[in-house]
Motif scaffolding. Structure first.
Motif, PDB file in Angstrom:
ATOM      1  N   THR A 105      35.264  20.454  38.801  1.00 36.30           N
ATOM      2  CA  THR A 105      34.221  21.302  38.209  1.00 36.30           C
ATOM      3  C   THR A 105      34.278  22.726  38.732  1.00 36.30           C
ATOM      4  OG1 THR A 105      32.573  20.716  39.905  1.00 36.30           O
ATOM      5  CG2 THR A 105      32.669  19.326  37.930  1.00 36.30           C
ATOM      6  N   LEU A 227      36.933  21.695  34.657  1.00 35.44           N
ATOM      7  CA  LEU A 227      35.663  21.296  34.037  1.00 35.44           C
ATOM      8  C   LEU A 227      34.586  22.356  34.206  1.00 35.44           C
ATOM      9  CD1 LEU A 227      35.614  17.616  35.362  1.00 35.44           C
ATOM     10  CD2 LEU A 227      36.154  18.339  33.030  1.00 35.44           C
ATOM     11  N   ALA A 228      34.976  23.558  34.601  1.00 35.18           N
ATOM     12  CA  ALA A 228      33.983  24.598  34.878  1.00 35.18           C
ATOM     13  C   ALA A 228      33.436  25.204  33.585  1.00 35.18           C
ATOM     14  CB  ALA A 228      34.587  25.661  35.788  1.00 35.18           C
ATOM     15  N   TYR A 284      28.492  25.982  38.138  1.00 32.48           N
ATOM     16  CA  TYR A 284      27.274  25.218  37.884  1.00 32.48           C
ATOM     17  C   TYR A 284      26.286  25.497  39.014  1.00 32.48           C
ATOM     18  CZ  TYR A 284      30.215  22.927  34.456  1.00 32.48           C
ATOM     19  OH  TYR A 284      31.048  22.690  33.384  1.00 32.48           O
ATOM     20  N   ASP A 307      29.061  21.301  43.184  1.00 28.62           N
ATOM     21  CA  ASP A 307      30.512  21.218  43.088  1.00 28.62           C
ATOM     22  C   ASP A 307      30.981  19.805  43.402  1.00 28.62           C
ATOM     23  OD1 ASP A 307      33.223  21.700  42.965  1.00 28.62           O
ATOM     24  OD2 ASP A 307      33.333  22.494  44.994  1.00 28.62           O
ATOM     25  N   SER A 308      31.464  19.115  42.397  1.00 34.60           N
ATOM     26  CA  SER A 308      31.906  17.731  42.577  1.00 34.60           C
ATOM     27  C   SER A 308      33.149  17.627  43.439  1.00 34.60           C
ATOM     28  CB  SER A 308      32.189  17.093  41.219  1.00 34.60           C
ATOM     29  OG  SER A 308      33.277  17.737  40.580  1.00 34.60           O
ATOM     30  N   HIS A 417      26.090  18.055  33.048  1.00 35.77           N
ATOM     31  CA  HIS A 417      26.447  19.468  32.931  1.00 35.77           C
ATOM     32  C   HIS A 417      26.392  19.831  31.446  1.00 35.77           C
ATOM     33  CE1 HIS A 417      28.430  17.624  36.398  1.00 35.77           C
ATOM     34  NE2 HIS A 417      28.400  18.799  37.004  1.00 35.77           N
ATOM     35  N   ARG A 419      26.541  22.285  28.794  1.00 34.20           N
ATOM     36  CA  ARG A 419      27.028  23.644  28.616  1.00 34.20           C
ATOM     37  C   ARG A 419      26.472  24.283  27.349  1.00 34.20           C
ATOM     38  NH1 ARG A 419      32.413  23.751  30.933  1.00 34.20           N
ATOM     39  NH2 ARG A 419      33.260  24.533  28.970  1.00 34.20           N
TER      40      ARG A 419
END
Length: 483
Positions: A105, A227-228, A284, A307-308, A417, A419
């Motif tokens: 992420t 995945l950001a 995120y 942050d994963s 998340h 978006r």
């Protein structure tokens, strides 16, 4: 892995429905050790285990509606964690080729090792001594692959092109010193399917990584799936292709078990807060308006990144001191002597008088008023003399300049998340998934592995249980504490 910077243009986005889901497992979990082997790996829940994870954090540092159709990767909904990131079994190209791709992420671009020589890690070994060959993407073999030319609107490094028809280059630098991926952009097909087995393929743009250096030379990275927030990240490209909504969830349970679902917009009863959007490039990040440690409430406002890919939680000053001091003042147990080596500053010796009900809890009030309760702010370790200690798993951030909510503070939650709405949602979950675990073998296609072992019986204490307290993305070796 938070990305320092990347050089590719963004794609457009669209809003559609549908979701993808697959299971995630930590590299050091029992499930993954069964497949990949345990040689050289720390025992989950030991001090050696967590020290390794904290060391990795320091090196890596930044870079639904239930009626939706659930869709997974073509090989199923399973993933596994290798080294310091969680991986999914992703198939790309024609004919389809599988890759163990890290889920991140903190970065945007999806890239695969491609046309690389010595910089690519090409194999791993199982407990049985079998050497598994990792695939390297070859655009000349995939009949659905095409290069992205320099005259494309997607090409950001046109000033480095020899001609308008040259292959478009890209470069990503990560915050880990000297870590980067460089190559060219390509288009190809990523293979997905519904739970009923119906194909849902999508054409996406990703990096053909011809060179991976720094951190990637030491760990089995077979590609990274960004995945950001940026439009070139995989969630947006799946939405643009009409395969899934521009949203996804990640769920992390105990003992390395978890799931990820593309297109998941959460549920009507989840708690949520708007994304702050204060950082550039965007992450995120959310706004915390106050936090509570035990019986003490501290009214303050700061932002923090969920942050994963970060093992434990990192706070900058003055928030680190505010949290840890208020925590320490409410602990009755004797503090671990400073001479004892530990990555955490606030550790305490467990005795027969230790009362877990009196160990301070931690919670955050988010912008909008929703409360985020941390299920397990402590980690428990065995000592060399047969005893145990527990530590507040929070570290002081002194280099990045921002706060990070790490995986240890996300345990037992499904984090959404979204978006499209620009919100972060959360709901308590045991992260169960009905599908089995799948991993790589020496064969061309990774077959299903034996069913995931049943969880071990837990003691009545959940906050002081080493397994219950552990975080999925914590990836560091710890040495035993010597009192």
């Amino acid at each position: 892995m938070l990305q320092f910077g990347f050089c590719v243009m963004s794609l457009g986005c669209a809003s559609v429905s549908g979701s993808f889901s697959f299971q995630i497992h930590h590299r050091f979990s029992d499930q993954v050790k069964t497949v990949l082997g345990s040689h050289g790996l720390p025992e989950m829940g030991t001090l050696e285990y967590y020290e390794t994870l904290v060391h990795r954090d320091r090196g890596r540092r930044l870079t639904s509606n239930n009626n939706q159709t659930t869709v997974s990767f073509a090989q199923g909904n399973s993933t596994q964690e290798i080294s310091f990131l969680h991986y999914a079994n992703v198939t790309v190209g024609t004919p389809a080729q599988w890759f163990l791709v890290a889920l991140d992420t903190g970065s945007d671009l999806f890239w695969l090792p491609c046309n690389c020589k010595s910089s690519c890690i090409r194999s791993m070994e199982t407990d049985q001594g079998e050497r598994i060959k990792l695939n390297i993407y070859d655009p000349t073999i995939s009949t659905s692959s095409s290069k992205v030319p320099c005259n494309s609107t997607l090409c950001a490094l046109r000033n480095r092109c020899v001609s308008p028809l040259s292959d478009c280059p890209y470069r990503i630098r990560y915050l880990s010193p000297g870590s980067r991926s460089t190559g060219v952009l390509v288009d190809d097909v990523i293979h997905m399917r519904t739970e009923e087995g119906e194909p849902r393929d999508a054409r996406i743009t990703f990096g053909c990584s011809e060179s991976q250096v720094g951190l990637f030379e030491k760990t089995a990275v077979n590609g990274i799936m960004g995945l950001a927030i940026a439009n070139i990240a995989v969630p947006n490209m799946l939405a643009k292709a009409g395969v899934a909504s521009n949203s996804f969830s990640m769920c992390f349970g105990l003992k390395g078990k978890g799931t990820i679902s593309f297109g998941d917009k959460g549920s009507s009863d989840q708690l949520e807060t708007p994304l702050s959007g204060t950082l550039s490039p965007p992450f995120y990040d959310v706004t915390i308006t106050e936090f509570k440690v035990g019986s003490v409430t501290v009214e303050t406002e700061f932002t923090a990144i969920f942050d994963s890919g970060t093992a434990v939680t990192w706070l900058i000053e003055p928030y680190y001191t505010a949290v840890t001091t208020n925590y320490h003042l409410q602990v009755a147990d004797r503090r671990l002597p400073a001479r004892v080596k530990s990555p955490f500053e606030f550790c305490y010796i467990i005795t027969s008088a230790t009362d877990e009900e009196k160990i301070p809890s931690i919670s955050f009030e988010m912008q909008g008023g929703a409360t985020y309760n941390v299920f397990s702010p402590v980690l428990v370790f065995d000592t060399s003399d047969g005893g145990q200690v527990y530590c507040l798993a929070v570290l002081k951030e002194v280099t990045a300049g921002f706060n990070i909510i790490g995986q240890n503070f996300m345990t037992n939650y499904r984090i959404v998340h979204d978006r499209e709405r620009m919100i972060l949602g959360w709901k308590e979950s045991d992260c169960n998934d009905k599908n089995g675990f799948t991993g790589p073998t020496a064969s061309a296609n990774p077959p299903s592995l034996p069913p995931t072992p049943s969880p071990r019986a837990r003691s009545p204490s959940t906050r002081l249980n080493p397994l219950a307290a552990s975080s999925l993305l914590i990836l560091c070796f710890f040495s035993f504490i010597c009192l």
